[in-house]
Every structure is written in structure tokens, then in C-alpha cells.
Design a protein around this motif. Structure first.
Motif, PDB file in Angstrom:
ATOM      1  N   ASN A  58     -11.063  49.203  56.145  1.00 26.60           N
ATOM      2  CA  ASN A  58     -11.799  48.678  57.289  1.00 26.60           C
ATOM      3  C   ASN A  58     -13.017  47.984  56.728  1.00 26.60           C
ATOM      4  N   ALA A  59     -13.072  46.689  56.892  1.00 23.98           N
ATOM      5  CA  ALA A  59     -14.102  45.892  56.232  1.00 23.98           C
ATOM      6  C   ALA A  59     -15.498  46.150  56.769  1.00 23.98           C
ATOM      7  N   SER A  60     -15.608  46.887  57.873  1.00 20.21           N
ATOM      8  CA  SER A  60     -16.926  47.145  58.449  1.00 20.21           C
ATOM      9  C   SER A  60     -17.447  48.548  58.170  1.00 20.21           C
ATOM     10  N   VAL A  61     -16.529  49.526  58.076  1.00 21.67           N
ATOM     11  CA  VAL A  61     -17.039  50.886  58.115  1.00 21.67           C
ATOM     12  C   VAL A  61     -16.314  51.861  57.185  1.00 21.67           C
ATOM     13  N   ASP A  62     -15.505  51.380  56.225  1.00 27.33           N
ATOM     14  CA  ASP A  62     -14.999  52.354  55.248  1.00 27.33           C
ATOM     15  C   ASP A  62     -16.073  52.598  54.189  1.00 27.33           C
ATOM     16  N   GLU A  63     -15.800  53.483  53.258  1.00 28.61           N
ATOM     17  CA  GLU A  63     -16.819  53.916  52.300  1.00 28.61           C
ATOM     18  C   GLU A  63     -17.391  52.754  51.499  1.00 28.61           C
ATOM     19  N   HIS A  64     -16.522  51.845  51.054  1.00 24.95           N
ATOM     20  CA  HIS A  64     -17.021  50.750  50.231  1.00 24.95           C
ATOM     21  C   HIS A  64     -17.826  49.759  51.057  1.00 24.95           C
ATOM     22  N   ALA A  65     -17.420  49.534  52.287  1.00 24.75           N
ATOM     23  CA  ALA A  65     -18.188  48.652  53.162  1.00 24.75           C
ATOM     24  C   ALA A  65     -19.582  49.224  53.412  1.00 24.75           C
ATOM     25  N   LEU A  66     -19.669  50.534  53.601  1.00 24.80           N
ATOM     26  CA  LEU A  66     -20.969  51.165  53.848  1.00 24.80           C
ATOM     27  C   LEU A  66     -21.811  51.180  52.575  1.00 24.80           C
ATOM     28  N   TYR A  67     -21.158  51.358  51.447  1.00 20.59           N
ATOM     29  CA  TYR A  67     -21.875  51.265  50.167  1.00 20.59           C
ATOM     30  C   TYR A  67     -22.486  49.872  50.013  1.00 20.59           C
ATOM     31  N   GLU A  68     -21.695  48.826  50.214  1.00 22.56           N
ATOM     32  CA  GLU A  68     -22.206  47.466  50.063  1.00 22.56           C
ATOM     33  C   GLU A  68     -23.321  47.179  51.065  1.00 22.56           C
ATOM     34  N   ARG A  69     -23.207  47.722  52.238  1.00 25.62           N
ATOM     35  CA  ARG A  69     -24.226  47.519  53.272  1.00 25.62           C
ATOM     36  C   ARG A  69     -25.573  48.095  52.855  1.00 25.62           C
ATOM     37  N   CYS A  70     -25.554  49.165  52.071  1.00 25.09           N
ATOM     38  CA  CYS A  70     -26.779  49.917  51.781  1.00 25.09           C
ATOM     39  C   CYS A  70     -27.252  49.789  50.334  1.00 25.09           C
ATOM     40  N   THR A  71     -26.800  48.775  49.613  1.00 25.30           N
ATOM     41  CA  THR A  71     -27.235  48.629  48.220  1.00 25.30           C
ATOM     42  C   THR A  71     -28.663  48.111  48.111  1.00 25.30           C
ATOM     43  N   SER A  72     -29.191  47.517  49.167  1.00 31.47           N
ATOM     44  CA  SER A  72     -30.575  47.062  49.129  1.00 31.47           C
ATOM     45  C   SER A  72     -31.505  48.253  49.373  1.00 31.47           C
ATOM     46  N   GLN A  73     -32.802  48.006  49.277  1.00 29.21           N
ATOM     47  CA  GLN A  73     -33.775  49.063  49.535  1.00 29.21           C
ATOM     48  C   GLN A  73     -34.396  48.897  50.925  1.00 29.21           C
ATOM     49  N   VAL A  74     -33.622  48.380  51.852  1.00 29.40           N
ATOM     50  CA  VAL A  74     -34.054  48.308  53.247  1.00 29.40           C
ATOM     51  C   VAL A  74     -33.755  49.662  53.880  1.00 29.40           C
ATOM     52  N   ASP A  75     -34.793  50.399  54.189  1.00 29.13           N
ATOM     53  CA  ASP A  75     -34.624  51.776  54.653  1.00 29.13           C
ATOM     54  C   ASP A  75     -34.693  51.841  56.172  1.00 29.13           C
ATOM     55  N   ASP A  76     -33.682  51.274  56.808  1.00 30.06           N
ATOM     56  CA  ASP A  76     -33.670  51.243  58.265  1.00 30.06           C
ATOM     57  C   ASP A  76     -32.888  52.434  58.819  1.00 30.06           C
ATOM     58  N   ALA A  77     -32.854  52.520  60.121  1.00 28.75           N
ATOM     59  CA  ALA A  77     -32.148  53.618  60.780  1.00 28.75           C
ATOM     60  C   ALA A  77     -30.656  53.569  60.483  1.00 28.75           C
ATOM     61  N   GLU A  78     -30.120  52.358  60.386  1.00 28.39           N
ATOM     62  CA  GLU A  78     -28.682  52.204  60.145  1.00 28.39           C
ATOM     63  C   GLU A  78     -28.269  52.760  58.788  1.00 28.39           C
ATOM     64  N   THR A  79     -29.168  52.665  57.800  1.00 27.88           N
ATOM     65  CA  THR A  79     -28.864  53.211  56.475  1.00 27.88           C
ATOM     66  C   THR A  79     -28.702  54.729  56.540  1.00 27.88           C
ATOM     67  N   LEU A  80     -29.570  55.392  57.285  1.00 28.63           N
ATOM     68  CA  LEU A  80     -29.463  56.841  57.435  1.00 28.63           C
ATOM     69  C   LEU A  80     -28.120  57.227  58.035  1.00 28.63           C
ATOM     70  N   VAL A  81     -27.730  56.553  59.104  1.00 33.31           N
ATOM     71  CA  VAL A  81     -26.455  56.867  59.753  1.00 33.31           C
ATOM     72  C   VAL A  81     -25.281  56.520  58.846  1.00 33.31           C
ATOM     73  N   ALA A  82     -25.394  55.405  58.141  1.00 33.58           N
ATOM     74  CA  ALA A  82     -24.299  54.968  57.268  1.00 33.58           C
ATOM     75  C   ALA A  82     -24.003  55.993  56.177  1.00 33.58           C
ATOM     76  N   MET A  83     -25.038  56.581  55.600  1.00 39.43           N
ATOM     77  CA  MET A  83     -24.803  57.545  54.525  1.00 39.43           C
ATOM     78  C   MET A  83     -24.238  58.859  55.061  1.00 39.43           C
ATOM     79  N   LEU A  84     -24.628  59.249  56.258  1.00 39.80           N
ATOM     80  CA  LEU A  84     -23.981  60.400  56.882  1.00 39.80           C
ATOM     81  C   LEU A  84     -22.514  60.083  57.162  1.00 39.80           C
ATOM     82  N   ALA A  85     -22.248  58.833  57.540  1.00 38.26           N
ATOM     83  CA  ALA A  85     -20.865  58.408  57.794  1.00 38.26           C
ATOM     84  C   ALA A  85     -20.020  58.495  56.529  1.00 38.26           C
TER      85      ALA A  85
END
Length: 584
Positions: free
Chosen positions: A395-422
Motif C-alpha cells: 500500500n503506497a500510502s500506509v504500509d511500513e515502508h511508506a510510513l518510513y519514507e514519510r517520516c525520514t525528515s525531522q519534521v516532528d508533527d502530529a502525523e509522525t507520532l501516529v505514523a510510528m504507532l501505526a
């Protein structure tokens, strides 16, 4: 206008021009692996999967070159057998070898990848017409041998490292090492420079022409065509040398890489593609189905990559917490109440737009949402039903690798917190439920790696399972993960590194102290570069970074038959075995 964060340089701590009290009270170290999770992969899992081939031992022919240098050293009867003597003998030879690998004109050199020892300093000299053998090509006294290859060569039985438990005054090649040295020497010593090096007659300067000629017989890239020299011996070494189960483990991993290389042929395979193919067995619409006799090793490499996603989630949460804490504490100038951190976490969970950004529908997800219902929502969009040996749909939006790529920056937003729990919940559903854990019983050694002090996957999933059954909310899950697996875990690791101060956050009663230091999150090196270079330079497959990869005849035989015929190395080494004493 955004407020600029202060740094240690602003306070004079980096150049030590700041106040003495500041330097004494706060002398932080950079440090790495702040949760201690990287060592689980690098020191435990990967050595079991690819013993003798590590991140730094990229080129197989270095085994031959270093064995040749050692054997040549021991052949010089007038040299003292000391470290200082060997250093003086060794450095000009590796300096010349490094230059040779930079000026090589052989067609095989076009596919050479990975680091050449000394390249940082030698690269700029590649157009010079003469070369000084005494050039200071690297800081380490024993160059690449001392830095990278020595311990690996010892483990593979190529040399004996001098120590108190033996009578060697300095490292010496074993009969296996001497056989490699002799085979390599027959190629290298056909050149004028190779002949001079073997005779210990090194000129003050060496012409570029002689270095290029030396490269033709000695360069790393020429191993693939060294059928009459050291190639058969190195193949035998990498497929059969080592202790206990090491040869089989290494051989199976090399076969796995060859097998995987034949999938996704439309694109080259680089480290990122390797991770996705190993974990999902699907990339860009192409799939990888391991041979039946490679099912076990393929599954173990899948679990290794699962560990990488697992570790990344914790490390990324660590970065989120520390940078959020620094912002809240005015760059660490004031403590942050623990309760205040939980308020920030709950607000992030409630305000996150993760669900809409990942196209998960119109479900409302917040801190009061149960972890079980959030996991169910993820499972509606990521097919988690295939078993542990099946292809896992992407799933290009929400599998583990997609979430990893989404969070490789140091933007510490709310979505990053949820993504890592996901990420943690996805891995739990794939591998950590009681049924999946039972299916993986033969691989519990990987799942349990790091269990005592470094967060083992099996123990974490067991505890998570109980919390999910008890109806834990995302707020409760986030607090549990952050408190015990981020903050306390970091304190445990940082305390073990004292007196070096690597703390980024530290508890003080019901408050938290934050410190201005980096907290990066990244994957560990998967050894893909070393493994792919090894199979290519051993003449088993064309470069994996190229599309339309082809196995050689030997590569095909190894993949299909499971091994190549052994015995070349043993036969060659027999000529260097000490004579046996007559029992009479």
C-alpha cells in the motif's frame, strides 16, 4: 518569524570559549544508537545471517591482497617480526595498491563499486604521472587491514592474529592464507611492480605506467577473470570456510541474494529496493518468490528487515520526543513536567490528520481510539492476512515502508507520532500475534534478539498483545511506548556510556530535562553493498544495480545445486602445511 533554536556553539561549548562552569557541567558527546537498537541488527542478527561478510569488508580480493602482503613479509628473512617492522613494510604496498585500483583500465573496472581503502586521499592523485609509495594515504597505521579485514580474515581461517595465546610475534598467514597469497602472487607478480614488491625492492617513485600494469593483474575488479589464479580459492573460501554453521549460513545468504537478483528485472537493485524485496517480496508490480529450498533464509532476511522497521519506529519517536521537549523547554533551559509531555502527545493524537492524509476514509481517530480499532483500520487498507512466507501486498500510502519514507525528515508533527504507532501495530499484526509467533517458532532467535536490554520484538509484541486485549487507547499506547521504550530505554543506554555524556533527555522526579544534541533516525546498513559486491566480484552474477541481471554458469550452479564443488582451497593449502612428524 520562527524563533531560531540556540545551539551548543552559541554558548561557547564547542570551541570551549564559554564559561568554565558550563564546560564542566555540560560536556556532551555526539554518540550514536541512543536506544541501543542498532547493535541488535549489526552485532547479532546480521553476523548470524552473513558471517564473515560485514559492512566494511566489501571486496573479496582484499583477502588475497592482504594475505599476499603478509606472506611476502614473512618471506623476508632479514626483517624483524614486529608491528613496527610490518607497518613500514605494509604501508607502501597498500598505498600502491590503492593507486592501482584508481587508475585501472581493465573493462571489469566499470562495474567496481564500494570503497577502495585510501580513496579519500589517493583519488586526487589519479592523474599524476608518478606516485610516491611512501605517500600518507590513510591515517590508520595498518590501513584497511587493521581497520576492516583483519578480524574477518582470522574468522575465516586465513591468518593467525598474534596474541598471548600463541607464539607468533606478529600476524601470520595460515596454510590457507599462504595458498591465497601464492595464487594472487602469480597474477600480481607477472607485472614489473608486483615483482619488485615481492622482492622488497620498492623504488622512490613509481611511474603511472607501472601502476596501471600492476592493476591489470592485481586490481580488485580483476578477480572475476582470475580463474587461473585466486578466484577458485576465494569462491571456496566464501562458500565453505568458518566454524560450525557459519559456512552454511553464509552460503545460503549468498544464494538468497542470487535468487532475489533474478526478480524485478526492470530496475536495478539498490539497498532500498533490496529491503522492500526482502520484506514484501513485491516491488513496482514485480514479485519475488523464493525457491523452496531458500524459504528459511528468505524468511530470516524478512524478519531482519522487520527489525529495521521496528527499530526505526522507536528511534523516530525518540527524535520526536527530544525535539518536542527542546522546543517546549526553550532549548533545555527549563525542565518539562512529565504531565506536560503527555498533554502534548494527547493533543497531537487528537489533532492529527494522519487518517485523511493516508486516504484511510472518514473515520475519526484520536487519543481515545483503541489501539485495536486503529489496527483494524490499518488492516482494511494493508492486507495483513498472507502468512509469514507469502508475498505481502503493498500500500503506497500506509504500509511500513511508506510510513518510513514519510517520516525520514525531522519534521516532528502530529502525523509522525501516529505514523510510528501505526508501524508498530502493522508489525504486530504481521508477526506478533500469538498465531504468527507460533508460526515463527524456528526463528525466535531473531524475534528475541535484544530481549534483555535492547527491546526484543517477541517480548514487545507479547506485552503489546496484552495491552490490546485490555483495550488500551492510542493515548495509553503512546505513553507506554514513550515512557518505557524511549525515555527509560535511552537513560539505560546513555548511563552505560558514562563518563561520556550522551543524554538527550533525562528524568528528574516528575520532570524531564532535555539537552541540545542531535537525535537522528535511520536504518542500519543491511550489508547489501557488501553482499551484492561479493556475489558479483566472485563471478556469480552481473551487477545487481543494473537491470536485466544475469547469473553466470557458476552462479546458476550455486543457486540450483546449493553449492559449488569444494576442495580447491584445501588442495592448494596442502602444499603449505608443515611436514608431519614420523610417528616412529
Amino acid at each position: 518569524m520562527a524563533k531560531r533554536k540556540s545551539t551548543t556553539a552559541d554558548w561557547g561549548w564547542e570551541d570551549r570559549t564559554g564559561p568554565v562552569w558550563g564546560a564542566q557541567a555540560y560536556d556532551p558527546k555526539g554518540g550514536q544508537d541512543h536506544l541501543g537498537l542498532g547493535s541488535v541488527s549489526s552485532d547479532r542478527i546480521l553476523p548470524a545471517l552473513s558471517p564473515g561478510i560485514n559492512v566494511l569488508t566489501i571486496h573479496p580480493r582484499y583477502w588475497s591482497f592482504y594475505a599476499w602482503v603478509l606472506a611476502t613479509f614473512w618471506n623476508q628473512n632479514d626483517l624483524p617480526r614486529t608491528r613496527a617492522s610490518f607497518r613500514s613494510f605494509y604501508r607502501p604496498r597498500e598505498a600502491l595498491f590503492s593507486m592501482a585500483c584508481h587508475v585501472c583500465e581493465a573493462p571489469e573496472h566499470n562495474t567496481l563499486v564500494g570503497n577502495i581503502v585510501g580513496s579519500r586521499r589517493v583519488h586526487g592523485l589519479r592523474n599524476d604521472q608518478t606516485f610516491d609509495p611512501e605517500y600518507d594515504y590513510i591515517k590508520e597505521p595498518l590501513g584497511g587491514y587493521g581497520l576492516y579485514y583483519r578480524s574477518a580474515m582470522e574468522a575465516m581461517g586465513v591468518l593467525v592474529v598474534a596474541g598471548r595465546d600463541n607464539d607468533f610475534p606478529f600476524d601470520a598467514p595460515t596454510p590457507i592464507g599462504r595458498a591465497l597469497a601464492a595464487a594472487y602472487g602469480r597474477s600480481a607478480e607477472m607485472t614489473p611492480l608486483g615483482e619488485m614488491l615481492a622482492a622488497d625492492k620498492i623504488p622512490g617513485r613509481v611511474s603511472r605506467q607501472d601502476v596501471v600494469a600492476f592493476a591489470d593483474g592485481a586490481c580488485l575488479c580483476r578477480l572475476r577473470v582470475a580463474d587461473n589464479f585466486d578466484l577458485p580459492l576465494l569462491r571456496d573460501l566464501f562458500l565453505h570456510a568458518g566454524h560450525g554453521d557459519e559456512p552454511e549460513a553464509r552460503r545460503e545468504t549468498l544464494r538468497f541474494v542470487l535468487d532475489l537478483s533474478q526478480s524485478s528485472q526492470a530496475v536495478g537493485i539498490e539497498p532500498d529496493e533490496f529491503r522492500q524485496l526482502a520484506f514484501y517480496r513485491e516491488l513496482g508490480g514485480a514479485t519475488y518468490e523464493p525457491r523452496e529450498d531458500l524459504a528459511v533464509v528468505a524468511r530470516r532476511w524478512r524478519l531482519y528487515q522487520a527489525r529495521e522497521y521496528f527499530s526505526f519506529a522507536f528511534n523516530r519517536l525518540f527524535g520526536w520526543v527530544t525535539r518536542t521537549g527542546l522546543e517546549e523547554s526553550e532549548d533545555g533551559l527549563s525542565p518539562v513536567p512529565v504531565g506536560r509531555l503527555w498533554e502534548i502527545v494527547d493533543r497531537a493524537l487528537d489533532e492529527s490528520s494522519f487518517v485523511s492524509e493516508c486516504d484511510l476514509g472518514d473515520r475519526v481517530v484520536g487519543g481515545a481510539t483503541t489501539a485495536a480499532s486503529f489496527a483494524d483500520l490499518l488492516a482494511e487498507h494493508v492486507d495483513l492476512s498472507p502468512d509469514v512466507d507469502a508475498i505481502w501486498p503493498r500500500n503506497a500510502s500506509v504500509d511500513e515502508h511508506a510510513l518510513y519514507e514519510r517520516c525520514t525528515s525531522q519534521v516532528d508533527d502530529a502525523e509522525t507520532l501516529v505514523a510510528m504507532l501505526a508501524v508498530l501495530l502493522l508489525l504486530y499484526r504481521r508477526l506478533g500475534t500469538p498465531g504468527r509467533v507460533a508460526d515463527l517458532e524456528s526463528d525466535w532467535d531473531i524475534l528475541c534478539s535484544g530481549e534483555s536490554l535492547r527491546i526484543g520484538m517477541l517480548g514487545f509484541f507479547n506485552r503489546l498483545h496484552k495491552k490490546i486485549l485490555a483495550g488500551v487507547t492510542l493515548s495509553g499506547l503512546a505513553r507506554w511506548v514513550i515512557k518505557y521504550h524511549v525515555i527509560i530505554q535511552h537513560e539505560r543506554v546513555a548511563t552505560s556510556k558514562l563518563p561520556h555524556d550522551t543524554f538527550r533527555v533525562r528524568r528528574s522526579g516528575e520532570q524531564l530535562r532535555f539537552f541540545v544534541q542531535e537525535a537522528p533516525a535511520a536504518f542500519n546498513d543491511s550489508r547489501f553493498l557488501a553482499l551484492s559486491t561479493t556475489v558479483h566480484e566472485l563471478g556469480l552474477v552481473s551487477p545487481l544495480r543494473d537491470a536485466s541481471r544475469r547469473l553466470t554458469a557458476s552462479g546458476g550452479e550455486l543457486l540450483v545445486q546449493g553449492d559449488l564443488e569444494a576442495g580447491d582451497l584445501e588442495a592448494a593449502a596442502a602444499a603449505f602445511e608443515p611436514p608431519r612428524e614420523d610417528p616412529k
